[in-house]
Scaffold this motif. Structure first.
Motif, PDB file in Angstrom:
ATOM      1  N   ALA A  79     -37.887  17.468 -11.666  1.00  0.00           N
ATOM      2  CA  ALA A  79     -36.833  16.517 -12.024  1.00  0.00           C
ATOM      3  C   ALA A  79     -36.735  16.324 -13.527  1.00  0.00           C
ATOM      4  O   ALA A  79     -35.634  16.234 -14.085  1.00  0.00           O
ATOM      5  CB  ALA A  79     -37.088  15.178 -11.337  1.00  0.00           C
ATOM      6  N   PHE A  80     -37.869  16.260 -14.206  1.00  0.00           N
ATOM      7  CA  PHE A  80     -37.847  16.013 -15.644  1.00  0.00           C
ATOM      8  C   PHE A  80     -37.272  17.204 -16.414  1.00  0.00           C
ATOM      9  O   PHE A  80     -36.525  17.020 -17.377  1.00  0.00           O
ATOM     10  CB  PHE A  80     -39.243  15.675 -16.156  1.00  0.00           C
ATOM     11  N   ALA A  81     -37.590  18.411 -15.995  1.00  0.00           N
ATOM     12  CA  ALA A  81     -37.035  19.595 -16.654  1.00  0.00           C
ATOM     13  C   ALA A  81     -35.523  19.651 -16.456  1.00  0.00           C
ATOM     14  O   ALA A  81     -34.772  19.988 -17.380  1.00  0.00           O
ATOM     15  CB  ALA A  81     -37.695  20.860 -16.114  1.00  0.00           C
ATOM     16  N   THR A  82     -35.068  19.314 -15.264  1.00  0.00           N
ATOM     17  CA  THR A  82     -33.634  19.285 -14.995  1.00  0.00           C
ATOM     18  C   THR A  82     -32.947  18.252 -15.877  1.00  0.00           C
ATOM     19  O   THR A  82     -31.908  18.527 -16.481  1.00  0.00           O
ATOM     20  CB  THR A  82     -33.373  18.984 -13.515  1.00  0.00           C
ATOM     21  N   LEU A  83     -33.526  17.064 -15.969  1.00  0.00           N
ATOM     22  CA  LEU A  83     -32.928  16.013 -16.796  1.00  0.00           C
ATOM     23  C   LEU A  83     -32.939  16.383 -18.274  1.00  0.00           C
ATOM     24  O   LEU A  83     -31.996  16.066 -19.005  1.00  0.00           O
ATOM     25  CB  LEU A  83     -33.641  14.685 -16.570  1.00  0.00           C
ATOM     26  N   ALA A  84     -33.994  17.062 -18.708  1.00  0.00           N
ATOM     27  CA  ALA A  84     -34.045  17.492 -20.110  1.00  0.00           C
ATOM     28  C   ALA A  84     -32.917  18.478 -20.404  1.00  0.00           C
ATOM     29  O   ALA A  84     -32.270  18.403 -21.455  1.00  0.00           O
ATOM     30  CB  ALA A  84     -35.397  18.121 -20.419  1.00  0.00           C
ATOM     31  N   ALA A  85     -32.650  19.390 -19.468  1.00  0.00           N
ATOM     32  CA  ALA A  85     -31.551  20.334 -19.651  1.00  0.00           C
ATOM     33  C   ALA A  85     -30.210  19.611 -19.658  1.00  0.00           C
ATOM     34  O   ALA A  85     -29.340  19.907 -20.476  1.00  0.00           O
ATOM     35  CB  ALA A  85     -31.589  21.391 -18.553  1.00  0.00           C
ATOM     36  N   LEU A  86     -30.053  18.645 -18.776  1.00  0.00           N
ATOM     37  CA  LEU A  86     -28.793  17.909 -18.710  1.00  0.00           C
ATOM     38  C   LEU A  86     -28.589  17.012 -19.929  1.00  0.00           C
ATOM     39  O   LEU A  86     -27.449  16.739 -20.317  1.00  0.00           O
ATOM     40  CB  LEU A  86     -28.724  17.076 -17.429  1.00  0.00           C
ATOM     41  N   ALA A 125     -42.098  10.810 -19.999  1.00  0.00           N
ATOM     42  CA  ALA A 125     -41.131   9.709 -20.098  1.00  0.00           C
ATOM     43  C   ALA A 125     -40.735   9.444 -21.548  1.00  0.00           C
ATOM     44  O   ALA A 125     -39.577   9.203 -21.853  1.00  0.00           O
ATOM     45  CB  ALA A 125     -41.713   8.453 -19.461  1.00  0.00           C
ATOM     46  N   ALA A 126     -41.679   9.513 -22.439  1.00  0.00           N
ATOM     47  CA  ALA A 126     -41.398   9.260 -23.849  1.00  0.00           C
ATOM     48  C   ALA A 126     -40.554  10.380 -24.458  1.00  0.00           C
ATOM     49  O   ALA A 126     -39.731  10.141 -25.337  1.00  0.00           O
ATOM     50  CB  ALA A 126     -42.703   9.109 -24.628  1.00  0.00           C
ATOM     51  N   THR A 127     -40.748  11.589 -23.985  1.00  0.00           N
ATOM     52  CA  THR A 127     -40.019  12.740 -24.527  1.00  0.00           C
ATOM     53  C   THR A 127     -38.560  12.721 -24.106  1.00  0.00           C
ATOM     54  O   THR A 127     -37.678  12.977 -24.902  1.00  0.00           O
ATOM     55  CB  THR A 127     -40.671  14.052 -24.073  1.00  0.00           C
ATOM     56  N   ILE A 128     -38.336  12.422 -22.854  1.00  0.00           N
ATOM     57  CA  ILE A 128     -36.952  12.423 -22.360  1.00  0.00           C
ATOM     58  C   ILE A 128     -36.299  11.128 -22.768  1.00  0.00           C
ATOM     59  O   ILE A 128     -35.225  11.032 -23.220  1.00  0.00           O
ATOM     60  CB  ILE A 128     -36.885  12.608 -20.841  1.00  0.00           C
ATOM     61  N   LEU A 168     -29.288   9.215 -17.294  1.00  0.00           N
ATOM     62  CA  LEU A 168     -30.031  10.199 -16.512  1.00  0.00           C
ATOM     63  C   LEU A 168     -31.271   9.539 -15.930  1.00  0.00           C
ATOM     64  O   LEU A 168     -32.065   8.950 -16.664  1.00  0.00           O
ATOM     65  CB  LEU A 168     -30.414  11.388 -17.389  1.00  0.00           C
ATOM     66  N   THR A 169     -31.434   9.638 -14.611  1.00  0.00           N
ATOM     67  CA  THR A 169     -32.559   8.986 -13.941  1.00  0.00           C
ATOM     68  C   THR A 169     -33.202   9.943 -12.932  1.00  0.00           C
ATOM     69  O   THR A 169     -32.622  10.958 -12.577  1.00  0.00           O
ATOM     70  CB  THR A 169     -32.099   7.720 -13.189  1.00  0.00           C
ATOM     71  N   THR A 170     -34.392   9.568 -12.495  1.00  0.00           N
ATOM     72  CA  THR A 170     -35.058  10.318 -11.431  1.00  0.00           C
ATOM     73  C   THR A 170     -35.015   9.509 -10.145  1.00  0.00           C
ATOM     74  O   THR A 170     -34.832   8.299 -10.168  1.00  0.00           O
ATOM     75  CB  THR A 170     -36.529  10.614 -11.766  1.00  0.00           C
TER      76      THR A 170
END
Length: 79
Positions: free
Chosen positions: A41-48, A76-79, A57-59
């Motif tokens: 989920a985090f990789a997808t959100l980072a791409a989006l 969490a801090a990175t995104i 953008l949420t999980t």
């Protein structure tokens, strides 16, 4: 009224990015991603995050047993 959309994770990434663009065009206020179908989920959100301009953008569900507390905090801090 604010509405969010759940992204379909059973499609290729190029279609997921298309879903994000469409959701913004339709006026959705948020997009949610789940850790499902072998997709992080985090990789997808980072791409989006590189293309989404107006939506939050949420999980939904993210398994924490595969990550340490420090790893979750860094993500969490990175995104």
């Amino acid at each position: 009224m604010r509405l969010s959309a759940m992204l379909s994770m059973a499609v290729p990434y190029r279609e997921i990015t298309g879903q994000a663009v469409l959701a913004e065009e339709l006026g959705f206020s948020g997009l949610a991603s789940a850790h499902i179908a072998g997709r992080d989920a985090f990789a997808t959100l980072a791409a989006l995050a590189t293309i989404a301009e107006r939506v939050a953008l949420t999980t939904t569900v993210v398994p924490i047993y595969t990550r340490s507390p420090a790893s979750m905090a860094q993500t969490a801090a990175t995104i």
